[in-house]
Design an enzyme around this catalytic site. Structure first.
Site, PDB file in Angstrom:
ATOM      1  N   CYS A 169       0.803  -1.222   0.000  1.00 26.38           N
ATOM      2  CA  CYS A 169       0.000   0.000   0.000  1.00 26.38           C
ATOM      3  C   CYS A 169       0.837   1.273   0.000  1.00 26.38           C
ATOM      4  O   CYS A 169       0.297   2.371  -0.167  1.00 26.38           O
ATOM      5  CB  CYS A 169      -0.912  -0.056   1.202  1.00 26.38           C
ATOM      6  SG  CYS A 169      -1.645  -1.699   1.371  1.00 26.38           S
ATOM      7  N   HIS A 210      -3.311   6.168   4.232  1.00 24.10           N
ATOM      8  CA  HIS A 210      -3.667   4.884   3.625  1.00 24.10           C
ATOM      9  C   HIS A 210      -4.887   4.329   4.350  1.00 24.10           C
ATOM     10  O   HIS A 210      -4.951   4.327   5.577  1.00 24.10           O
ATOM     11  CB  HIS A 210      -2.478   3.922   3.735  1.00 24.10           C
ATOM     12  CG  HIS A 210      -2.849   2.517   3.380  1.00 24.10           C
ATOM     13  ND1 HIS A 210      -3.543   2.214   2.239  1.00 24.10           N
ATOM     14  CD2 HIS A 210      -2.642   1.335   4.025  1.00 24.10           C
ATOM     15  CE1 HIS A 210      -3.743   0.905   2.190  1.00 24.10           C
ATOM     16  NE2 HIS A 210      -3.205   0.354   3.259  1.00 24.10           N
ATOM     17  N   ASN A 215      -9.784  -1.682   1.978  1.00 23.99           N
ATOM     18  CA  ASN A 215      -8.367  -1.437   1.694  1.00 23.99           C
ATOM     19  C   ASN A 215      -8.097  -1.753   0.223  1.00 23.99           C
ATOM     20  O   ASN A 215      -8.129  -2.921  -0.174  1.00 23.99           O
ATOM     21  CB  ASN A 215      -7.527  -2.329   2.614  1.00 23.99           C
ATOM     22  CG  ASN A 215      -6.036  -2.133   2.416  1.00 23.99           C
ATOM     23  OD1 ASN A 215      -5.603  -1.450   1.483  1.00 23.99           O
ATOM     24  ND2 ASN A 215      -5.255  -2.739   3.285  1.00 23.99           N
TER      25      ASN A 215
HETATM   26  N1  ACO Z   1     -15.024 -12.304  11.304  1.00 28.43           N
HETATM   27  C1  ACO Z   1     -15.163 -12.808  12.532  1.00 28.43           C
HETATM   28  N2  ACO Z   1     -14.115 -13.189  13.279  1.00 28.43           N
HETATM   29  C2  ACO Z   1     -12.891 -13.070  12.754  1.00 28.43           C
HETATM   30  C3  ACO Z   1     -12.679 -12.553  11.461  1.00 28.43           C
HETATM   31  C4  ACO Z   1     -13.806 -12.168  10.729  1.00 28.43           C
HETATM   32  N3  ACO Z   1     -13.721 -11.653   9.487  1.00 28.43           N
HETATM   33  N4  ACO Z   1     -11.346 -12.546  11.226  1.00 28.43           N
HETATM   34  C5  ACO Z   1     -10.753 -13.015  12.317  1.00 28.43           C
HETATM   35  N5  ACO Z   1     -11.681 -13.358  13.240  1.00 28.43           N
HETATM   36  C6  ACO Z   1     -11.474 -13.920  14.563  1.00 28.43           C
HETATM   37  C7  ACO Z   1     -10.142 -14.578  14.715  1.00 28.43           C
HETATM   38  O1  ACO Z   1     -10.202 -15.905  14.236  1.00 28.43           O
HETATM   39  C8  ACO Z   1      -9.940 -14.515  16.223  1.00 28.43           C
HETATM   40  O2  ACO Z   1     -10.672 -15.561  16.785  1.00 28.43           O
HETATM   41  P1  ACO Z   1     -10.075 -16.389  18.032  1.00 28.43           P
HETATM   42  O3  ACO Z   1      -9.856 -15.375  19.125  1.00 28.43           O
HETATM   43  O4  ACO Z   1     -11.157 -17.359  18.333  1.00 28.43           O
HETATM   44  O5  ACO Z   1      -8.813 -17.011  17.531  1.00 28.43           O
HETATM   45  C9  ACO Z   1     -10.635 -13.221  16.627  1.00 28.43           C
HETATM   46  O6  ACO Z   1     -11.465 -12.857  15.521  1.00 28.43           O
HETATM   47  C10 ACO Z   1      -9.669 -12.104  16.925  1.00 28.43           C
HETATM   48  O7  ACO Z   1      -8.740 -12.029  15.894  1.00 28.43           O
HETATM   49  P2  ACO Z   1      -7.614 -10.958  15.936  1.00 28.43           P
HETATM   50  O8  ACO Z   1      -6.722 -11.150  14.753  1.00 28.43           O
HETATM   51  O9  ACO Z   1      -7.010 -10.912  17.288  1.00 28.43           O
HETATM   52  O10 ACO Z   1      -8.456  -9.617  15.745  1.00 28.43           O
HETATM   53  P3  ACO Z   1      -7.937  -8.151  15.850  1.00 28.43           P
HETATM   54  O11 ACO Z   1      -8.728  -7.436  16.869  1.00 28.43           O
HETATM   55  O12 ACO Z   1      -6.443  -8.077  15.929  1.00 28.43           O
HETATM   56  O13 ACO Z   1      -8.355  -7.569  14.449  1.00 28.43           O
HETATM   57  C11 ACO Z   1      -7.430  -7.043  12.300  1.00 28.43           C
HETATM   58  C12 ACO Z   1      -7.871  -8.153  13.262  1.00 28.43           C
HETATM   59  C13 ACO Z   1      -8.669  -6.235  11.929  1.00 28.43           C
HETATM   60  C14 ACO Z   1      -6.863  -7.684  11.053  1.00 28.43           C
HETATM   61  C15 ACO Z   1      -6.392  -6.174  13.021  1.00 28.43           C
HETATM   62  O14 ACO Z   1      -5.358  -6.944  13.532  1.00 28.43           O
HETATM   63  C16 ACO Z   1      -5.818  -5.153  12.121  1.00 28.43           C
HETATM   64  O15 ACO Z   1      -6.497  -4.207  11.736  1.00 28.43           O
HETATM   65  N6  ACO Z   1      -4.513  -5.261  11.806  1.00 28.43           N
HETATM   66  C17 ACO Z   1      -3.893  -4.392  10.865  1.00 28.43           C
HETATM   67  C18 ACO Z   1      -3.739  -5.137   9.612  1.00 28.43           C
HETATM   68  C19 ACO Z   1      -4.213  -4.382   8.415  1.00 28.43           C
HETATM   69  O16 ACO Z   1      -4.869  -3.381   8.456  1.00 28.43           O
HETATM   70  N7  ACO Z   1      -3.862  -4.927   7.303  1.00 28.43           N
HETATM   71  C20 ACO Z   1      -4.290  -4.365   6.115  1.00 28.43           C
HETATM   72  C21 ACO Z   1      -3.662  -5.062   4.987  1.00 28.43           C
HETATM   73  S1  ACO Z   1      -2.060  -4.666   4.815  1.00 28.43           S
HETATM   74  C22 ACO Z   1      -1.832  -3.147   4.263  1.00 28.43           C
HETATM   75  O17 ACO Z   1      -2.721  -2.375   4.116  1.00 28.43           O
HETATM   76  C23 ACO Z   1      -0.474  -2.708   3.955  1.00 28.43           C
END
Ligand code: ACO
Length: 325
Positions: free
Chosen positions: A112, A252, A282
């Site tokens: 990104c 971003h 995204n």
């Molecule tokens: N729906 C429901 N539950 C979900 C989903 C979903 N779509 N995806 C994951 N879960 C579950 C997981 O399995 C996990 O379950 P568990 O506790 O039973 O194992 C639970 O939700 C929590 O998962 P986490 O990964 O801890 O959730 P978190 O609060 O960290 O949020 C997220 C995840 C949104 C991806 C966060 O970590 C984030 O925003 N990270 C930044 C990453 C990002 O923005 N990447 C973008 C792409 S890269 C780029 O742009 C350069």
């Protein structure tokens, strides 16, 4: 002086809501909204590919600049989801637009942050030799992500954004760009299969390895907030411009919580932070040029405004750019 001569963008018509995803994977609107701020995203039609999205964004930018295909002297496309493996999307775009046999190249793999890196390259090329450079950021992620991995599939959308840059006066002056990379953090966001380390095999393709985006979500979150806020402050300090002079920050659009955390860390007013992640998700290297185009089209940017762009991406890369309208 490097100017932005025109802005453009394109989003496909097909809307994919959180409820649409909930019908495919085990997720729901509440989880996606509270974790990411995303309500819906756009997906390309079956007969569209990266080149089509690039072309439509490029044409709007060229029209806005009052230029035609013969005026373009160089084309750069930032994308992690190219039209084909080889050749580059930029050479196909040159042909599609009917441009002269000008140099073209892709900037790929920077996730990104790729488009801000690309305008930095264009800036250097223009300083070296006055020319008009078309810079596109495009992603058609819906076709390359796993439609079974709920942890990643709900985050992304398809889109393209573009600018035409050139020497002298234009709609905005590109004041400066700062970017950086921490290659030791390459593993926090990676898609391995298809390169020389993990070439495609029948078995890996059958297992869906080529769609397995691996993301250490919380680490990406932390790095994104830390790097985007630090590079923005570094840029403003270099320009000797206080944060209070920034009329609009276009970060971003990966996740609203990341954007809010960056805004909070910087101490910038909420209404000065551009957000469209709720509508598009995204869109990788398209989010920043798309946001810039939308903000410009919506009249959120006025003459005299200082606009700051900032992004992070797989690499781990980060970058900020400042534009004086
Ligand atoms: N729906 C429901 N539950 C979900 C989903 C979903 N779509 N995806 C994951 N879960 C579950 C997981 O399995 C996990 O379950 P568990 O506790 O039973 O194992 C639970 O939700 C929590 O998962 P986490 O990964 O801890 O959730 P978190 O609060 O960290 O949020 C997220 C995840 C949104 C991806 C966060 O970590 C984030 O925003 N990270 C930044 C990453 C990002 O923005 N990447 C973008 C792409 S890269 C780029 O742009 C350069």
């Amino acid at each position: 002086m490097t100017a932005v001569l025109g802005f453009g963008g394109y989003v496909p018509d097909r809307v994919m809501t959180n409820d649409d995803w909930a019908a495919i994977v085990d997720t729901d609107d509440e989880w996606i909204t509270t974790r990411t701020g995303i309500k819906e995203r756009r997906f390309a039609a079956d007969d569209q590919s990266t080149l089509d999205l690039s072309e439509l964004a490029a044409l709007t930018a060229m029209k806005d600049a009052g230029l035609n295909q013969d005026d373009i002297d160089e084309i750069v496309v930032a994308t992690d989801t190219p039209e084909v493996y080889t050749p580059d999307t930029a050479s196909l775009l040159q042909d599609r637009l009917g441009c002269r046999n000008v140099p073209t190249y892709d900037l790929g793999g920077s996730g990104c942050a790729g488009w801000i890196q690309a305008i930095d390259v264009a800036r250097a090329r223009i300083a070296f030799e006055p020319k008009k450079v078309l810079v596109v950021g495009v992603e058609l992620i819906s076709r390359l992500i796993s439609w079974e991995d709920r942890a990643t599939c709900v985050l992304f959308g398809d889109a393209a954004g573009a600018v035409v840059m050139g020497p002298g006066d234009g709609k905005a002056e590109l004041l400066d760009v700062i970017s950086g990379t921490d290659g030791s953090k390459a593993d926090i966001l990676t898609l391995q299969t298809g390169g020389t380390r993990h070439p495609f095999t029948v078995e890996s393709a059958a297992a869906g390895d080529h769609q397995r985006l691996e993301m250490k979500g919380s680490e990406v979150f932390r790095e994104a907030v830390r790097r985007m806020s630090a590079v923005t402050l570094e840029l403003l300090e270099k320009l000797d411009r206080p944060l209070s002079e920034v009329a609009l920050l276009i970060p971003h659009q990966a996740n609203k919580r990341i954007i809010d955390a960056v805004g909070h860390k910087l101490g910038i007013e909420e209404d000065k932070v551009f957000i469209n992640v709720d509508r598009y998700g995204n869109t990788g290297s398209a989010t920043v040029p798309l946001g810039l185009w939308e903000a410009y089209e919506q009249g959120r940017i006025k003459p005299g405004d200082l606009v700051v762009l900032t992004a992070f991406g797989a690499g781990f890369h980060w970058a900020s750019a400042a534009m004086q309208f």
